[in-house]
Design an enzyme around this catalytic site. Structure first.
Site, short mmCIF file in Angstrom:
data_model
loop_
_atom_site.label_atom_id
_atom_site.label_comp_id
_atom_site.label_asym_id
_atom_site.label_seq_id
_atom_site.Cartn_x
_atom_site.Cartn_y
_atom_site.Cartn_z
N THR A 51 0.85 -1.20 0.00
CA THR A 51 0.00 0.00 0.00
C THR A 51 0.89 1.25 0.00
OG1 THR A 51 -0.20 -0.03 2.41
CG2 THR A 51 -1.91 -1.15 1.16
N GLU A 52 0.47 2.22 -0.80
CA GLU A 52 1.27 3.44 -0.98
C GLU A 52 0.75 4.62 -0.19
OE1 GLU A 52 1.08 3.79 -5.22
OE2 GLU A 52 2.23 1.93 -5.50
N ASP A 78 -4.83 -3.71 12.37
CA ASP A 78 -6.28 -3.75 12.21
C ASP A 78 -6.79 -2.66 11.26
OD1 ASP A 78 -6.82 -5.90 14.11
OD2 ASP A 78 -6.15 -4.48 15.63
N SER A 109 0.97 -2.36 14.85
CA SER A 109 1.13 -2.16 16.29
C SER A 109 -0.15 -2.59 17.00
CB SER A 109 1.48 -0.71 16.60
OG SER A 109 0.60 0.16 15.93
N ARG A 188 3.07 0.94 22.54
CA ARG A 188 2.52 2.29 22.38
C ARG A 188 1.27 2.47 23.24
NH1 ARG A 188 -0.94 1.95 16.63
NH2 ARG A 188 -2.67 3.07 17.56
P1 ADP Z 1 -0.94 -0.06 12.85
O1 ADP Z 1 -1.43 -1.27 13.57
O2 ADP Z 1 0.50 0.17 13.12
O3 ADP Z 1 -1.80 1.13 13.12
P2 ADP Z 1 -2.29 -0.38 10.31
O4 ADP Z 1 -2.10 -1.47 9.33
O5 ADP Z 1 -3.51 -0.40 11.13
O6 ADP Z 1 -1.03 -0.37 11.28
O7 ADP Z 1 -2.18 0.95 9.45
C1 ADP Z 1 -2.25 2.20 9.94
C2 ADP Z 1 -2.67 3.18 8.86
O8 ADP Z 1 -1.74 3.24 7.78
C3 ADP Z 1 -4.01 2.86 8.19
O9 ADP Z 1 -4.91 3.89 8.51
C4 ADP Z 1 -3.70 2.86 6.69
O10 ADP Z 1 -4.71 3.55 5.97
C5 ADP Z 1 -2.42 3.62 6.60
N1 ADP Z 1 -1.56 3.34 5.44
C6 ADP Z 1 -1.59 2.30 4.59
N2 ADP Z 1 -0.56 2.36 3.70
C7 ADP Z 1 0.14 3.48 4.00
C8 ADP Z 1 1.29 4.11 3.44
N3 ADP Z 1 1.96 3.58 2.42
N4 ADP Z 1 1.72 5.25 4.02
C9 ADP Z 1 1.09 5.77 5.08
N5 ADP Z 1 -0.02 5.24 5.64
C10 ADP Z 1 -0.50 4.11 5.11
MG MG Z 2 -4.14 0.73 13.34
#
Ligand code: ADP
Ligand code: MG
Length: 366
Positions: A51-52, A78, A109, A188
């Site tokens: 994902t970008e 999640d 996380s 966190r």
């Molecule tokens: P975490 O558990 O660390 O919060 P997540 O998979 O839940 O990880 O993702 C957190 C956020 O990152 C989501 O809201 C998603 O939309 C966003 N996201 C996805 N790809 C990217 C990217 N390439 N750069 C920045 N944010 C992104």
């Molecule tokens: Mg999250």
């Protein structure tokens, strides 16, 4: 649980969504070192998508021809799975698309669903790599189980689908405020909890709900009519009435209007060491609604959160903590204090109501 030999195809090809910004930023590396060898062993082919940007995963699952894959795998937190569920529900063919098996592999996380699935499978509490191996194993075995989803609607007309939680107040604030410590991984949330304890806020609003018990024996009159969804139209919420109408008479309206937190969780774990709803299952037709009345001392609140490590917070008989399994709820905030969260993702504060949809999707689980 059932092996996919019966009703579902054994996964041969899977779509894999990887968020390079999840958690400690190791999703790609974890995929290559931990997941790929197991997929190879199980002869499962994969198409990776990194994902970008936010919402990229949502657009991919909404717009791609999904028939080329037997399952959608999310190696992230999640938050990315939340995008996937909503992207599937936005498709014109959502009724078929939402039955595409989903697999959550912990790479973020916040990996509450992965931790819950590990718990439901009867495994002991697992650390990051062990949890990832356990979840990948379920995918390789082709084991799926139905999962409930919650449909949420806001007063401004937003419609969201959620697999994990809806919240307002303390826990949601910790989730949002600790985003900047994502690189600490699961720690966190501990750091965020102590920070927020220092400045406890009160949230004012009206909370109403339909207890599971009442929905089993509904009154014979005054119930909304059950409407079957038309092909192509969106999923109806037969338990809900429009915001300009009061909630149905057999609902409970909470007499208190000052809260420290309101949190509905539909899985057992909120985090790796955070068992919030010990009795929750992947599909149990319920949201596990918790609310904490204002007036609790900081020490009592801290004790509750420490007890959640083992899931014993309900045994403490804290007079401020209420717990009830519900089928539907409505929350009408009086002020727009803080953000609300859905599956850990932020939502601007406004009136929200929601209901459970039994076994709406399929998820990799034992
Ligand atoms: P975490 O558990 O660390 O919060 P997540 O998979 O839940 O990880 O993702 C957190 C956020 O990152 C989501 O809201 C998603 O939309 C966003 N996201 C996805 N790809 C990217 C990217 N390439 N750069 C920045 N944010 C992104
Ligand atoms: Mg999250």
């Amino acid at each position: 649980p059932r092996a996919t030999g019966g009703l579902l195809p054994w996964p041969r090809r899977v779509m894999v969504l990887l968020n390079p910004r999840s958690g400690t930023g190791c999703a790609l590396q974890l995929f290559h070192s931990q997941v790929q060898p197991m997929l190879a062993e199980a002869a499962i082919e994969f198409t990776p998508f990194v994902t970008e940007r936010p919402n990229h995963a949502r657009e991919l699952v909404r717009d791609k021809d999904l028939s080329q894959w037997d399952a959608v795998v999310v190696l992230a937190g999640d938050g990315l799975l939340h995008e996937v569920v909503n992207g599937l529900m936005e498709r014109p063919d959502w009724e078929a698309a939402i039955k595409k098996p989903l697999c959550t592999l912990p790479g973020g996380s916040g990996n509450a669903l992965a931790a819950s699935i590990n718990h439901y499978a009867g495994n002991t509490r697992a650390t990051q790599e062990e949890l990832l191996t356990n979840c990948t194993y379920l995918l390789c075995k082709g084991l799926y189980a139905p999962m409930d989803l919650v449909s949420l609607s806001t007063a401004s007309g937003k419609r969201l689908f959620s697999f994990l939680s809806f919240g307002w107040g303390f826990i949601s604030d910790v989730d949002i405020a600790s985003e900047k410590y994502r690189r600490l991984g699961n720690a966190r949330f501990t750091l965020g909890t102590f920070q927020k304890l220092a400045v406890l806020q009160v949230y004012k609003g009206r909370l109403s709900y339909l207890p599971v018990e009442m929905s089993l024996f509904p009154p014979s009159n005054g119930l909304p009519i059950h409407i079957l969804p038309q092909p192509g139209s969106s999923l109806e919420d037969p338990l809900l009435v429009p915001f300009d109408q009061p909630v149905p008479k057999h609902w409970t309206v909470v007499p208190e209007e000052e809260f420290i937190l309101i949190f509905a969780i539909y899985q057992s774990q909120l985090g790796a060491d955070f068992i919030m709803a010990p009795s929750a299952k992947l599909h149990d037709s319920s949201m596990h609604l918790f609310y904490l009345k204002a007036g609790i001392s900081r020490l009592a609140l801290l004790r509750l959160f420490l007890a959640m490590d083992k899931g014993t917070h309900l045994d403490m008989n804290c007079p401020h903590l209420h717990y009830v399994p519900v089928r539907a709820f409505r929350l009408e905030p009086f002020t727009s204090t803080g953000l609300m969260t859905v599956d850990g993702e932020p939502l601007p504060c406004e009136p929200v109501q929601g209901q459970v949809h039994d076994q709406l999707c399929l998820c990799s689980a034992a």
